[in-house]
Scaffold this motif. Structure first.
Motif, PDB file in Angstrom:
ATOM      1  N   TYR A  52       9.372   6.334  -2.205  1.00 34.44           N
ATOM      2  CA  TYR A  52       8.212   5.686  -1.593  1.00 34.44           C
ATOM      3  C   TYR A  52       7.151   6.686  -1.146  1.00 34.44           C
ATOM      4  O   TYR A  52       6.148   6.307  -0.577  1.00 34.44           O
ATOM      5  CB  TYR A  52       8.669   4.830  -0.401  1.00 34.44           C
ATOM      6  CG  TYR A  52       9.666   3.782  -0.807  1.00 34.44           C
ATOM      7  CD1 TYR A  52       9.257   2.519  -1.207  1.00 34.44           C
ATOM      8  CD2 TYR A  52      11.029   4.068  -0.827  1.00 34.44           C
ATOM      9  CE1 TYR A  52      10.170   1.563  -1.620  1.00 34.44           C
ATOM     10  CE2 TYR A  52      11.950   3.115  -1.227  1.00 34.44           C
ATOM     11  CZ  TYR A  52      11.522   1.874  -1.617  1.00 34.44           C
ATOM     12  OH  TYR A  52      12.432   0.931  -2.023  1.00 34.44           O
ATOM     13  N   THR A  53       7.339   7.954  -1.423  1.00 37.84           N
ATOM     14  CA  THR A  53       6.435   8.997  -0.937  1.00 37.84           C
ATOM     15  C   THR A  53       5.206   9.149  -1.825  1.00 37.84           C
ATOM     16  O   THR A  53       5.147   8.657  -2.953  1.00 37.84           O
ATOM     17  CB  THR A  53       7.160  10.355  -0.879  1.00 37.84           C
ATOM     18  OG1 THR A  53       7.551  10.720  -2.210  1.00 37.84           O
ATOM     19  CG2 THR A  53       8.385  10.296   0.027  1.00 37.84           C
ATOM     20  N   THR A  54       4.231   9.883  -1.280  1.00 36.13           N
ATOM     21  CA  THR A  54       3.014  10.199  -2.028  1.00 36.13           C
ATOM     22  C   THR A  54       3.353  10.964  -3.308  1.00 36.13           C
ATOM     23  O   THR A  54       2.793  10.686  -4.370  1.00 36.13           O
ATOM     24  CB  THR A  54       2.060  11.034  -1.143  1.00 36.13           C
ATOM     25  OG1 THR A  54       1.724  10.258  -0.002  1.00 36.13           O
ATOM     26  CG2 THR A  54       0.810  11.423  -1.884  1.00 36.13           C
TER      27      THR A  54
ATOM     28  N   ALA B   5      -5.558   6.342   0.054  1.00 31.07           N
ATOM     29  CA  ALA B   5      -4.602   5.235   0.088  1.00 31.07           C
ATOM     30  C   ALA B   5      -4.793   4.373  -1.152  1.00 31.07           C
ATOM     31  O   ALA B   5      -5.896   4.260  -1.681  1.00 31.07           O
ATOM     32  CB  ALA B   5      -4.806   4.387   1.337  1.00 31.07           C
TER      33      ALA B   5
ATOM     34  N   PHE C 163       7.915   1.088  -4.354  1.00 33.94           N
ATOM     35  CA  PHE C 163       7.266  -0.188  -4.073  1.00 33.94           C
ATOM     36  C   PHE C 163       7.151  -1.039  -5.340  1.00 33.94           C
ATOM     37  O   PHE C 163       7.390  -2.242  -5.314  1.00 33.94           O
ATOM     38  CB  PHE C 163       5.869   0.030  -3.478  1.00 33.94           C
ATOM     39  CG  PHE C 163       5.890   0.705  -2.136  1.00 33.94           C
ATOM     40  CD1 PHE C 163       6.332   0.034  -1.005  1.00 33.94           C
ATOM     41  CD2 PHE C 163       5.451   2.011  -1.995  1.00 33.94           C
ATOM     42  CE1 PHE C 163       6.347   0.646   0.234  1.00 33.94           C
ATOM     43  CE2 PHE C 163       5.445   2.629  -0.761  1.00 33.94           C
ATOM     44  CZ  PHE C 163       5.902   1.960   0.358  1.00 33.94           C
TER      45      PHE C 163
ATOM     46  N   SER D 244       0.854  -1.189   0.000  1.00 31.99           N
ATOM     47  CA  SER D 244       0.000   0.000   0.000  1.00 31.99           C
ATOM     48  C   SER D 244       0.885   1.232   0.000  1.00 31.99           C
ATOM     49  O   SER D 244       2.003   1.203   0.488  1.00 31.99           O
ATOM     50  CB  SER D 244      -0.882   0.030   1.249  1.00 31.99           C
ATOM     51  OG  SER D 244      -1.738  -1.076   1.294  1.00 31.99           O
ATOM     52  N   HIS D 245       0.342   2.310  -0.558  1.00 30.84           N
ATOM     53  CA  HIS D 245       1.038   3.587  -0.471  1.00 30.84           C
ATOM     54  C   HIS D 245       0.010   4.708  -0.435  1.00 30.84           C
ATOM     55  O   HIS D 245      -1.152   4.525  -0.800  1.00 30.84           O
ATOM     56  CB  HIS D 245       2.056   3.774  -1.617  1.00 30.84           C
ATOM     57  CG  HIS D 245       1.471   3.781  -2.987  1.00 30.84           C
ATOM     58  ND1 HIS D 245       0.942   4.909  -3.568  1.00 30.84           N
ATOM     59  CD2 HIS D 245       1.347   2.799  -3.907  1.00 30.84           C
ATOM     60  CE1 HIS D 245       0.527   4.622  -4.790  1.00 30.84           C
ATOM     61  NE2 HIS D 245       0.746   3.343  -5.014  1.00 30.84           N
TER      62      HIS D 245
ATOM     63  N   ASP E  11      14.544   7.128   0.261  1.00 30.18           N
ATOM     64  CA  ASP E  11      13.177   7.076   0.781  1.00 30.18           C
ATOM     65  C   ASP E  11      12.183   7.903  -0.031  1.00 30.18           C
ATOM     66  O   ASP E  11      10.982   7.638   0.021  1.00 30.18           O
ATOM     67  CB  ASP E  11      13.138   7.530   2.243  1.00 30.18           C
ATOM     68  CG  ASP E  11      13.751   6.511   3.188  1.00 30.18           C
ATOM     69  OD1 ASP E  11      13.932   5.342   2.781  1.00 30.18           O
ATOM     70  OD2 ASP E  11      14.055   6.885   4.333  1.00 30.18           O
TER      71      ASP E  11
ATOM     72  N   GLY F 269       4.580   6.320  -4.942  1.00 31.12           N
ATOM     73  CA  GLY F 269       4.994   5.017  -4.432  1.00 31.12           C
ATOM     74  C   GLY F 269       5.829   4.210  -5.407  1.00 31.12           C
ATOM     75  O   GLY F 269       5.865   2.982  -5.338  1.00 31.12           O
TER      76      GLY F 269
ATOM     77  N   CYS G  60      -1.758   8.469  -1.241  1.00 32.42           N
ATOM     78  CA  CYS G  60      -1.995   9.298  -2.437  1.00 32.42           C
ATOM     79  C   CYS G  60      -2.568  10.643  -2.028  1.00 32.42           C
ATOM     80  O   CYS G  60      -3.230  11.305  -2.806  1.00 32.42           O
ATOM     81  CB  CYS G  60      -2.901   8.569  -3.436  1.00 32.42           C
ATOM     82  SG  CYS G  60      -4.435   7.917  -2.755  1.00 32.42           S
TER      83      CYS G  60
END
Length: 133
Positions: free
Chosen positions: A117-119, A41, A126, A33-34, A114, A123, A36
């Motif tokens: 993996y942010t909004t 989500a 991932f 999951s990530h 990192d 993502g 938005c």
């Protein structure tokens, strides 16, 4: 006799723990999951095997199809399928509709930290991990 039973039970516990660790790793590669945005989500599941292929440009990539479900304040709003492509050597990611290949302008360079993996990055990290690790 009692020592053998304890040894066998210990071996079973160790194998079970190792199996769970391996299972968690495999699942994290196919489901994640990530975010938005606020109250938003995205739940993602890989629904095809990861395949290696060579694009017409000669670029060697891995690809798979993912189902993405977007939830706003806990309610399902949209569901879609997308193919994602990763150039594992160049740390690039692209997506395309079913049975399409990405165009040159579709590729995104990953930062390798990192921020992938942010909004803001959607993502991407991932998806890259699901294809390349």
């Amino acid at each position: 006799m009692k020592m053998k039973r304890i040894y066998l039970m210990s071996a079973v516990v160790v194998m079970g723990v190792l199996g769970m660790a391996i299972g968690v790793d495999a699942r994290s590669q196919s489901e994640f999951s990530h975010g938005c945005g606020t109250g938003c989500a995205v739940k993602v599941k890989r629904i095809s095997d990861v395949k290696s292929m060579r694009l017409p440009s000669g670029q060697q990539v891995k690809n798979a199809t993912f189902v993405q479900q977007q939830f706003i304040n806990g309610q399902l709003k949209t569901s879609s399928q997308r193919q994602f492509f990763a150039d594992c050597q160049q740390r690039q990611l692209a997506s395309a509709d079913q049975n399409s290949i990405p165009k040159q302008k579709d590729w995104n360079q990953l930062a390798g930290d990192d921020s992938d993996y942010t909004t803001v990055a959607g993502g991407r990290g991932f998806y890259f991990d699901a294809l390349c690790k």
